[in-house]
Design a protein around this motif. Structure first.
Motif, short mmCIF file in Angstrom:
data_model
loop_
_atom_site.label_atom_id
_atom_site.label_comp_id
_atom_site.label_asym_id
_atom_site.label_seq_id
_atom_site.Cartn_x
_atom_site.Cartn_y
_atom_site.Cartn_z
N UNK A 109 0.86 -1.32 -0.09
CA UNK A 109 -0.13 0.10 -0.03
C UNK A 109 1.01 1.26 0.13
N UNK A 110 2.10 1.39 0.76
CA UNK A 110 3.02 2.32 0.65
C UNK A 110 3.59 2.61 -0.78
N UNK A 116 1.02 6.71 -6.60
CA UNK A 116 0.19 7.88 -6.84
C UNK A 116 0.84 9.42 -6.82
N UNK A 117 1.86 9.45 -5.86
CA UNK A 117 2.81 10.67 -5.75
C UNK A 117 3.57 10.86 -6.92
N UNK A 118 3.84 9.73 -7.73
CA UNK A 118 4.62 9.99 -9.11
C UNK A 118 3.53 10.68 -10.23
N UNK A 121 3.27 14.10 -9.57
CA UNK A 121 4.74 14.78 -9.93
C UNK A 121 4.39 15.12 -11.48
N UNK A 122 4.24 13.95 -12.20
CA UNK A 122 4.02 14.15 -13.67
C UNK A 122 2.79 15.06 -14.26
N UNK A 123 2.05 15.23 -13.19
CA UNK A 123 1.13 16.36 -13.54
C UNK A 123 1.33 17.87 -13.34
N UNK A 124 2.49 18.00 -12.66
CA UNK A 124 3.07 19.13 -12.18
C UNK A 124 2.80 19.60 -11.04
N UNK A 152 8.83 1.04 -9.73
CA UNK A 152 8.10 0.91 -8.39
C UNK A 152 7.72 -0.77 -8.67
N UNK A 153 7.31 -1.29 -9.62
CA UNK A 153 7.08 -2.52 -9.68
C UNK A 153 8.02 -3.44 -9.23
#
Length: 350
Positions: A109-110, A116-118, A121-124, A152-153
Motif C-alpha cells: 500500500x505504501x 500516486x505521488x509519482x 509529480x508528472x502532472x506538475x 516501483x513494480x
C-alpha cells in the motif's frame, strides 16, 4: 529472455515532451534522512532560486551516495547534469523504500501511495523539493512515466521475493530496478541527429547498460545481500556449479565459487559490450560522460577478480586514481569511435 516490461517502456519513451507550465511545490528539509522534506512550505511558481536549490540538493545526494556515477555527471552540460541528478535521486528514494532504514515497515500500500505521488509529480504537482526538481525535468525533456512505474513494480517484487530461479527471472528484476534507468535517461542525453541507428536500438543499448550496472551491483554485493537473507543469483546456475544458498551464507571462496563467478562476470561484460553499441549514437555532448560511467562501472568487475572473487567480505571499488585515469580513455572513445563509425558508414555509401 523475459522482458515483458520492455515493450511498453520503449513505446512510451518516444512520447512527446510534457507541458512546460507546471506548478511547483516544495518543502523544508527534515533531519531524518539526507533527502526527506516536509510539505509545509510552498514554493511559488517561478521561484527559480528555490528550484535551483532543489537541483543542488539532488547533486549533493548523488555525490554522497553514488560517487562513481556522480563523477560521470560532472562531464555533462549543466542542464543535463541537473536533470540526471533529479532522476537519480527519485530512483534512490524509491529504492530506499525497500532497502532503507524503514524498509521493514513498507507495505504494498505504501508503494501504491508512492506511485500516486509519482502521477501527481508528472502532472506538475510535486510534493516536496526533490519532487519539484524531477517535475521540472520531465517538463523540459520528453521523459515518459512508464519506466518510473516499472521501477516501483521492481520494489514490489523485492517485497515478495528474495530468490530467483533462473536468469530470465533475474533479468526481469534487473529490468525493473535498473534497466528502467537507461530508458529514463535517453531523453535527457539525446540522440545524435546524424545517427543512422534506430531509436529502438539506442534504447535497447541503454537498457543493456542498466542491466549491466545492476548485475555488477549484485556481484559486488553478494556478501552484503546475504547478510540480509537475500540471494540475487540464479538458483539453477548455483546448483549446476555445485553451490547452494548455504555456501553463500558461509561466505567461503572456493574453486567452485571462483568458477561460478567467472561465468557471472562474463555475462555482465556481455551486457556492457551491448551497451557500448548505443553510446556512439548519443548526442555529442553526452558521449563522454556516458563512456566514463560505463568504463568506471565496468572496472568494478575487474576489482572483483583482483579480490580473488571474494565478494563476501571485500567490497570491490574503483579507486580515485583509476577513476581519473579512465577519463582520457572515455574521451578518446567518445571521439575516435564515433569518427571511425561515421567513416565506415560513408565508405559503405560510396
Amino acid at each position: 529472455m523475459n522482458n515483458c516490461g520492455l515493450v511498453r517502456a520503449l513505446e512510451s519513451s518516444r512520447s512527446l515532451s510534457r507541458c512546460q507550465n507546471q506548478r511547483v511545490n516544495t518543502g523544508r528539509r527534515k533531519q531524518t534522512t539526507a533527502w526527506s522534506f516536509s510539505s509545509q512550505d510552498i514554493v511559488l511558481p517561478g521561484s527559480l532560486s528555490l528550484l535551483g536549490e532543489a537541483y543542488d540538493r539532488c547533486g549533493e545526494v548523488c555525490a554522497e551516495y553514488a560517487k562513481t556515477f556522480y563523477l560521470g555527471t560532472l562531464l555533462m552540460t549543466p542542464e543535463r547534469r541537473k536533470a540526471i541528478w533529479a532522476i537519480y535521486v527519485w530512483c534512490r528514494r524509491t529504492d530506499e523504500l525497500v532497502d532503507g532504514p524503514n524498509a521493514s515497515h513498507i507495505t504494498p500500500m505504501a508503494l501504491d501511495r508512492w506511485e500516486a505521488r509519482l502521477e501527481d509529480l508528472f502532472r506538475g504537482r510535486p510534493f516536496d523539493m526533490l519532487d519539484a526538481a524531477l517535475a521540472d525535468t520531465v517538463a523540459r525533456y520528453p521523459v515518459d512515466i512508464q519506466p518510473f512505474r516499472d521501477m516501483i513494480e521492481g520494489m514490489r517484487m523485492d517485497l515478495r521475493k528474495s530468490r530467483y530461479k533462473n536468469f530470465d527471472d533475474l533479468y526481469l528484476y534487473c529490468y525493473y530496478v535498473a534497466g528502467t534507468v537507461g530508458l529514463m535517461s535517453v531523453p535527457v542525453m539525446g540522440i545524435d541527429p546524424k545517427s543512422k541507428a534506430t531509436t529502438e536500438s539506442v534504447y535497447n543499448a541503454a537498457l543493456a547498460l542498466g542491466i549491466a550496472n545492476q548485475l555488477t551491483n549484485i556481484l559486488r554485493d553478494v556478501g552484503e545481500d546475504a547478510r540480509r537473507g537475500r540471494v540475487y543469483l540464479p538458483q539453477d546456475e548455483l546448483a549446476q556449479a555445485g553451490l547452494s544458498d548455504e555456501d553463500i551464507f558461509a561466505g567461503k571462496v572456493t574453486d567452485k565459487w571462483r568458477n561460478f563467478m567467472k561465468m557471472q562476470l562474463k555475462r555482465a561484460r556481455m551486457f556492457f559490450d551491448e551497451a557500448e553499441k548505443g553510446v556512439t549514437e548519443l548526442d555529442a555532448a553526452s558521449r563522454w560522460p556516458v563512456w566514463a560511467s560505463l568504463l568506471l562501472y565496468r572496472r568494478i568487475l575487474d576489482e572483483i577478480e583482483a579480490n580473488d572473487y571474494n565478494n563476501f567480505t571485500k567490497r570491490a571499488y574503483v579507486g580515485k586514481a583509476k577513476k581519473i585515469a579512465a577519463l582520457p580513455l572515455a574521451y578518446a572513445k567518445s571521439v575516435l569511435k564515433t569518427s571511425s563509425s561515421r567513416l565506415a558508414s560513408s565508405s559503405k555509401s560510396t
